[in-house]
Design an enzyme around this catalytic site. Structure first.
Site, PDB file in Angstrom:
ATOM      1  N   GLU A 374       0.816  -1.229   0.000  1.00 24.38           N
ATOM      2  CA  GLU A 374       0.000   0.000   0.000  1.00 24.38           C
ATOM      3  C   GLU A 374       0.845   1.273   0.000  1.00 24.38           C
ATOM      4  OE1 GLU A 374      -2.711  -0.608   3.259  1.00 24.38           O
ATOM      5  OE2 GLU A 374      -3.723  -2.274   2.250  1.00 24.38           O
ATOM      6  N   GLU A 476      -6.862  -9.972  -2.452  1.00 23.77           N
ATOM      7  CA  GLU A 476      -7.572  -9.931  -1.164  1.00 23.77           C
ATOM      8  C   GLU A 476      -9.067  -9.682  -1.374  1.00 23.77           C
ATOM      9  OE1 GLU A 476      -5.783  -7.149   1.570  1.00 23.77           O
ATOM     10  OE2 GLU A 476      -3.759  -7.540   0.826  1.00 23.77           O
TER      11      GLU A 476
END
Length: 599
Positions: A374, A476
């Site tokens: 991220e 995910e």
């Protein structure tokens, strides 16, 4: 032209609410173009369902049908993020916007405001219809800016339908789309500069193309047939080489080629029922938290690998591939508390120790590593170690485990276009920057934490990412728990079908590690392993996307053919009292796979 009228009605103050702008646009259009609008209103939905056998490509090329101006379903151009000296002609000849482009398919439409710049007015958008939108964008007054295309139906608020990082020296391609939640009599597609600075925005080759849900599904299924399956022809002969006619052939798939899996947690250890449930379904896994730095080194020098070691032994014993998640996480809240106060020199030593401890221990075990999680949203390490910190992480990780594929991993790239930190162009730009700096970065990781999915936007962004030529993984996937169980199931099926059918997607992971108190956002089962609605969806799709046992006799040529999903197979051939068995693989390929069996 309609667009010039639209633009002449939009030179209002930047602080004016966009609804007022839309109202003035409508008045202007009705006053000056009532005939054209009536003609336009009859055009909606007039598209051909003729099938074109050309699948989506990874280059921006024009198909024969498109040159012949056929509005067919299979013409989505997977144009990339490279700028062009001139805009290309509108996709689908402009679709239901073609009257606004006139005879010139690259006609320019310009606005002087960078705040609200309505560009297209459309009528009679229908519920459940899938709309793809695209255009080319260029700026003046700024070198570059994030431009958002927004849809405002019936003055009911605006939503993002696509973004592009546009510049002043070339034309950038914006591609997106939407599905209407309710019918709209009149809607405006306008362009908004994310930082609200004034600039000149020029738009060319606008296109809005509607598709029915059946047409969209037809294309998904056609792509699955071409990219996830392959024809096989089994030839049966005796020891003298003579064809054996009428032999009984039975074929069974023993392993799937496409990785489809789920996150697991330490809760799977010692739980034999959970373990059996998992391996009966999935051929890929990722550890939810057990490899993260705060788990493996909660205190400086206190290394704890016993739990991930046991989890790795479990997946290894069942031939389940596993991703490594993650080496670093730029989010300060996910950083070990003892790391946060380190000096830059001590932090650099700590991160180097982290990479060596983790990747030396597990060298060759994990097929992927999410190196710096991220990084588009957070910058804990880069803020303290410098802008090149991520490049260094990738370089050291590559040296520590050269067999692993190193990934970027990010959220809100594919889930929405409202997050200015992680647009698809921002992701691509960051990936290219890292690679230009020497990082060996070979995988595109898309987390896929969805709220209500926008499927045509999802496809448009996958098309852009596909031009990189790198494997794309959904890492995910889940659906927000704010929805009820049935709605989660509907949305999950939409996402999985779109992901599996896109030719550039090479793996899918669900973020559904099971705990006694539930899951992160979405569970496939309850704690007793009883399916929830999303679990029923997954089981049904896994069954659909595999080759069941197929049987039949050899024909007059001694052959038996079938179409099977890519993977490993065992074939058994019986003629009279004699039986012969063999194994074979169906790997990706356009040609028929031929298998010779002697009996």
């Amino acid at each position: 032209m309609i667009i010039s009228c639209v633009l002449s009605c939009t030179f209002l103050c930047a602080f004016c609410h966009y609804v007022a702008i839309l109202y003035k646009i409508m008045v202007c259009l009705i006053k000056h173009h009532s005939k054209e609008l009536r003609e336009y209103a009859t055009m909606h939905g007039q598209i051909s369902s003729k099938r074109n056998q050309t699948s989506s490509s990874h280059a921006c090329s024009r198909t024969g049908s498109e040159k012949n101006k056929g509005l067919t379903f299979f013409l989505e151009c997977a144009c990339g993020v490279q700028c062009r000296g001139q805009p290309e002609p509108a996709l689908y000849n402009g679709g239901i916007l073609k009257f606004g482009n006139g005879d010139d398919q690259t006609g320019y439409h310009t606005t002087e405001t960078g705040v609200f710049s309505p560009a297209f007015v459309v009528y009679n958008l229908s519920k459940t219809t899938v709309y793809t939108f695209s255009c080319w964008v260029k700026l003046e007054g700024a070198y570059s800016a994030l431009i958002t295309a927004r849809l405002a139906p019936d003055n009911a608020g605006a939503r993002c339908i696509g973004t592009v990082l546009a510049t002043n020296d070339c034309w950038a391609f914006l591609k997106g789309g939407f599905v209407m939640e309710w019918p709209a009599q009149s809607s405006v597609i306008f362009f908004e500069n994310a930082d609200k600075t004034r600039m000149k925005i020029t738009v060319a080759s606008g296109s809005l193309q509607p598709f029915t849900p059946d047409q969209w599904a037809m294309h998904q299924n056609d792509t699955i047939r071409k990219r996830r399956k392959r024809m096989a022809n089994i030839h049966v002969a005796d020891q003298q080489g003579a064809r054996v006619v009428g032999a009984s052939v039975s074929v069974r798939q023993t392993a799937k080629d496409f990785p489809f899996g789920s996150a697991i947690a330490s809760t799977i250890l010692g739980n034999q029922a959970y373990q059996k449930w998992f391996v009966d379904r999935f051929n890929a896994a990722v550890f939810e938290d057990e490899l993260k730095w705060y788990s493996t080194e909660p205190m400086s020098g206190q290394l704890r690998f016993d739990v991930p070691d046991q989890m790795l032994a479990f997946v290894r014993s069942h031939r389940v591939m596993v991703r490594g998640h993650n080496i670093f996480w730029e989010n300060q809240d996910a950083t070990p508390s003892w790391v946060k106060g380190l000096s830059p020199d001590d932090l650099r030593a700590a991160v180097n120790g982290r990479i060596q401890n983790l990747m030396t221990r597990y060298r060759g075990e994990f097929v992927h590593w999410d190196v710096n999680n991220e990084m588009l949203h957070y910058n804990f390490y880069e803020q303290r170690l410098g802008a090149n910190a991520s490049i260094e992480f990738f370089s050291v990780a590559q040296d520590a485990d050269p067999l692993a594929t190193l990934f970027m991993n990010e959220y809100n790239v594919i889930e929405t276009c409202d997050d200015v930190s992680s647009t698809v162009d921002t992701y691509v730009a960051r990936l290219k920057e890292l690679r230009a700096g020497g990082a060996i970065l070979e995988g595109v990781g898309l987390e896929g934490h969805f709220s209500k999915p926008n499927i045509p936007l999802m496809r448009a962004e996958l098309d852009k990412l596909a031009t990189l030529g790198l494997p794309i993984w959904f890492t995910e996937i889940d659906i927000s728990s704010k929805f009820d169980a049935q709605t989660q199931a509907v949305y999950l099926e939409e996402v999985l079908r779109e992901a599996y059918s896109h030719p550039a997607v090479t793996g899918i992971m669900l973020w559904t590690a099971l705990h006694p108190n539930g899951c992160y956002q979405m569970c496939l089962t309850d704690w007793n392993l009883k399916n929830l609605p999303v679990g029923d969806v997954v089981d049904r799709l896994l069954q659909e996307w595999q080759t069941g046992q197929v049987t039949g006799p050899t024909d007059a040529h001694g052959s038996y053919s079938f179409s099977g999903y890519l993977g490993e197979y065992i074939v058994s051939v019986t003629d009279g009292n004699t039986t012969s068995q063999a194994t074979f693989s169906l790997s990706p390929g356009d040609e028929t796979r031929h298998i010779n069996i002697q009996i």
